[in-house]
Design a protein around this motif. Structure first.
Motif, PDB file in Angstrom:
ATOM      1  N   PRO A 123       0.765  -1.289   0.005  1.00 48.00           N
ATOM      2  CA  PRO A 123      -0.309   0.419  -0.013  1.00 48.00           C
ATOM      3  C   PRO A 123       0.591   1.097   0.331  1.00 48.00           C
ATOM      4  N   LEU A 124       1.884   1.452  -0.676  1.00 47.09           N
ATOM      5  CA  LEU A 124       2.552   2.617  -1.072  1.00 47.09           C
ATOM      6  C   LEU A 124       2.919   3.368  -1.984  1.00 47.09           C
ATOM      7  N   PRO A 125       1.329   4.133  -2.392  1.00 47.57           N
ATOM      8  CA  PRO A 125       1.709   4.741  -3.895  1.00 47.57           C
ATOM      9  C   PRO A 125       2.392   5.169  -4.166  1.00 47.57           C
ATOM     10  N   ALA A 126       3.129   6.376  -3.571  1.00 46.28           N
ATOM     11  CA  ALA A 126       4.442   6.776  -3.459  1.00 46.28           C
ATOM     12  C   ALA A 126       5.782   6.923  -4.139  1.00 46.28           C
ATOM     13  N   LEU A 127       5.805   5.176  -3.321  1.00 47.74           N
ATOM     14  CA  LEU A 127       6.818   5.105  -3.430  1.00 47.74           C
ATOM     15  C   LEU A 127       8.075   4.846  -4.603  1.00 47.74           C
ATOM     16  N   GLN A 128       8.962   5.024  -4.871  1.00 47.73           N
ATOM     17  CA  GLN A 128      10.170   5.287  -6.001  1.00 47.73           C
ATOM     18  C   GLN A 128      10.966   3.868  -6.245  1.00 47.73           C
ATOM     19  N   ASP A 129      11.210   4.150  -5.421  1.00 50.19           N
ATOM     20  CA  ASP A 129      12.767   3.738  -4.610  1.00 50.19           C
ATOM     21  C   ASP A 129      12.997   2.827  -3.615  1.00 50.19           C
ATOM     22  N   LEU A 130      13.463   1.244  -3.893  1.00 49.92           N
ATOM     23  CA  LEU A 130      12.951   0.180  -2.483  1.00 49.92           C
ATOM     24  C   LEU A 130      14.473  -0.234  -3.010  1.00 49.92           C
ATOM     25  N   ILE A 131      15.181  -0.152  -1.755  1.00 53.26           N
ATOM     26  CA  ILE A 131      16.944  -0.143  -1.884  1.00 53.26           C
ATOM     27  C   ILE A 131      16.729  -1.822  -0.752  1.00 53.26           C
ATOM     28  N   LEU A 132      16.902  -2.426  -1.008  1.00 56.76           N
ATOM     29  CA  LEU A 132      17.298  -3.624   0.061  1.00 56.76           C
ATOM     30  C   LEU A 132      18.438  -4.409   0.189  1.00 56.76           C
ATOM     31  N   SER A 133      19.341  -3.778  -1.014  1.00 57.09           N
ATOM     32  CA  SER A 133      20.781  -4.759  -0.822  1.00 57.09           C
ATOM     33  C   SER A 133      21.728  -4.780   0.264  1.00 57.09           C
ATOM     34  N   GLU A 134      22.012  -6.637   0.543  1.00 58.08           N
ATOM     35  CA  GLU A 134      22.834  -6.533   0.982  1.00 58.08           C
ATOM     36  C   GLU A 134      22.262  -7.307   2.287  1.00 58.08           C
ATOM     37  N   ASN A 135      21.258  -8.403   2.052  1.00 60.07           N
ATOM     38  CA  ASN A 135      20.773  -8.203   3.372  1.00 60.07           C
ATOM     39  C   ASN A 135      20.132  -9.682   2.576  1.00 60.07           C
ATOM     40  N   ARG A 136      19.289 -11.155   3.317  1.00 59.46           N
ATOM     41  CA  ARG A 136      19.245 -12.291   3.137  1.00 59.46           C
ATOM     42  C   ARG A 136      17.467 -12.967   2.822  1.00 59.46           C
ATOM     43  N   LEU A 137      17.355 -11.937   1.820  1.00 63.81           N
ATOM     44  CA  LEU A 137      15.901 -12.205   1.422  1.00 63.81           C
ATOM     45  C   LEU A 137      16.813 -13.467   0.223  1.00 63.81           C
ATOM     46  N   ALA A 138      14.637 -14.700   0.447  1.00 65.02           N
ATOM     47  CA  ALA A 138      14.880 -15.104  -0.236  1.00 65.02           C
ATOM     48  C   ALA A 138      13.657 -15.095  -1.510  1.00 65.02           C
ATOM     49  N   ALA A 139      13.528 -14.830  -1.016  1.00 59.94           N
ATOM     50  CA  ALA A 139      11.979 -14.072  -2.027  1.00 59.94           C
ATOM     51  C   ALA A 139      11.568 -12.788  -1.689  1.00 59.94           C
ATOM     52  N   LEU A 140      11.044 -11.766  -2.345  1.00 55.66           N
ATOM     53  CA  LEU A 140      10.283 -10.882  -2.625  1.00 55.66           C
ATOM     54  C   LEU A 140       8.643 -10.677  -2.501  1.00 55.66           C
ATOM     55  N   PRO A 141       8.332  -9.696  -1.745  1.00 57.54           N
ATOM     56  CA  PRO A 141       7.296  -9.613  -1.568  1.00 57.54           C
ATOM     57  C   PRO A 141       6.138  -8.700  -2.613  1.00 57.54           C
ATOM     58  N   PRO A 142       5.027  -8.894  -2.533  1.00 57.01           N
ATOM     59  CA  PRO A 142       4.596  -8.055  -4.044  1.00 57.01           C
ATOM     60  C   PRO A 142       5.011  -6.626  -4.116  1.00 57.01           C
ATOM     61  N   LEU A 143       5.590  -5.863  -4.746  1.00 56.13           N
ATOM     62  CA  LEU A 143       5.826  -4.695  -4.954  1.00 56.13           C
ATOM     63  C   LEU A 143       5.035  -3.017  -5.730  1.00 56.13           C
ATOM     64  N   PRO A 144       5.628  -2.243  -4.920  1.00 53.89           N
ATOM     65  CA  PRO A 144       4.442  -1.161  -4.954  1.00 53.89           C
ATOM     66  C   PRO A 144       4.242  -0.808  -6.512  1.00 53.89           C
ATOM     67  N   ARG A 145       3.248  -0.821  -7.617  1.00 56.91           N
ATOM     68  CA  ARG A 145       3.310  -0.467  -8.635  1.00 56.91           C
ATOM     69  C   ARG A 145       4.408   0.694  -8.775  1.00 56.91           C
ATOM     70  N   GLY A 146       4.434   2.029  -8.548  1.00 57.80           N
ATOM     71  CA  GLY A 146       5.219   2.804  -8.973  1.00 57.80           C
ATOM     72  C   GLY A 146       6.844   2.854  -8.900  1.00 57.80           C
ATOM     73  N   THR A 147       7.214   1.349  -8.226  1.00 57.41           N
ATOM     74  CA  THR A 147       8.779   1.161  -8.156  1.00 57.41           C
ATOM     75  C   THR A 147       8.787   1.735  -9.174  1.00 57.41           C
TER      76      THR A 147
END
Ligand SMILES: *[C@@H]1O[C@H](CO)[C@@H](O)[C@H](O)[C@H]1NC(C)=O
Length: 329
Positions: free
Chosen positions: A196-220
């Protein structure tokens, strides 16, 4: 003699008197220099409906200041304890020399106050630095995200020990444009956390331990998940196709064994170096049925340091302005 004694006494007393005894200009200058002060100034930006404990202390301090120094009360400090009435951070809604009853009236009573506390019981803008619409929580020893002011547009919480992003982490943050959580220990993000993040443009998740991605905001526009543990099974088949503004997709240094797709036509950079990709599916980049179709924006594809032999798929690149970087022989 008496005069000199008086001067000496004055010299002894002056440093004790603290900032309130300084001329107004000097006080202002000092306040501008002190980082502590700028933190305090940022408090009112925080949250309009969530007065923090910080506000609370300011209020108490000011009441005693008021008694001691009366009309000497510095304007700047007053405004930092002002009730979160206005929307303008620069505010001059509270006139100088507001009597203490008005100030004590700003003491938070709502249970919503808890909302602005971090896990350690400290207000977000004491642990983090809030400047305008930016919240800086880098290197703050956080093990989960603090509640954020509703006005937050830019969040930096890099190099902490955050392990999980819960469903409510960004709830109601309709202005949030950039989230930077690089350098944490995040292994899971709830499916509802980012959606639910209508304004989100930049999503920076580098250097973590993610094995899967969640659903992303459409404006990414920028998605950076470099140096995680992403597997191809952790990326939904339609994860990127609907992101019509996605331009930069950074997935290097993961455990992917296939090129994710479909890729939106807006894409300019696709970084997949240092993965386990050994094959190219038909139509990974170009629509095999539509030979006149081109993907001009997609100029930067990196597939180096993958086991794939790119020479085996000569018909895969016809729509690209440039060949991918990788092994061709
Ligand atoms: C890659 O594929 C090409 C074309 O089939 C082939 O000539 C070449 O030997 C392959 N290279 C490697 C390292 O397998």
């Amino acid at each position: 003699m008496k005069f000199w004694a008086f001067l000496t006494l004055l010299a002894l007393l002056l440093p004790e008197a603290g900032p309130a005894s300084l001329p107004k200009k000097e006080r202002k200058r000092r306040e501008e220099q002190s980082p502590e002060e700028s933190k305090a100034h940022a408090v009112p930006h925080v949250g309009h409906d969530v007065p923090s404990v910080d506000d609370y202390h300011e209020v108490i301090d000011l009441s005693s200041y008021e008694e001691d120094y009366g009309d000497q009360l510095p304007e700047v400090e007053l405004s930092s304890a002002a009730p979160p009435a206005g929307t303008s951070p620069a505010r001059s809604t509270v006139p100088p020399r507001t009597p203490s009853p008005t100030l004590t009236g700003t003491r938070p009573t709502a249970p919503g106050r808890l909302h602005s506390l971090t896990s350690g019981g400290l207000p977000t803008c004491l642990v983090c630095v809030c400047l305008g619409s930016s919240v800086y929580c880098d290197d703050a020893d956080l093990d989960h995200l603090p509640p954020l002011p509703r006005t937050t547009a830019y969040l930096y919480a890099r190099f902490n020990r955050i392990t999980h992003v819960g469903a409510g982490a960004f709830q109601g943050l309709t202005k949030l444009k950039r989230i930077d959580l690089s350098g944490n220990l995040i292994s899971s993000i709830d499916a509802e956390a980012l959606h639910p993040l209508p304004a989100l443009q930049d999503l920076i998740l580098s250097e973590n331990r993610l094995a899967a991605l969640p659903p992303l905001p459409r404006g990414t526009e920028i998605l950076d998940v470099r140096r995680n543990r992403l597997r191809s099974s952790g990326i939904q088949p339609e994860a990127f196709g609907a992101l019509e503004r996605l331009q930069f997709l950074y997935l290097a240094d993961n455990l992917l064994d296939a090129i994710p797709g479909p890729l939106p036509l807006s894409l300019r950079s696709l970084h997949l170096q240092n993965n386990r990709i050994d094959s190219l599916q038909r139509g990974a980049f170009c629509d095999p049925e539509e030979h006149r179709h081109t993907r001009r924006p997609l100029e930067d594809i990196r597939l180096d340091h993958n086991p794939i032999n790119l020479s085996l798929f000569p018909e895969a690149y016809f729509c690209l302005p440039r060949l991918p970087i990788g092994r061709f022989t």
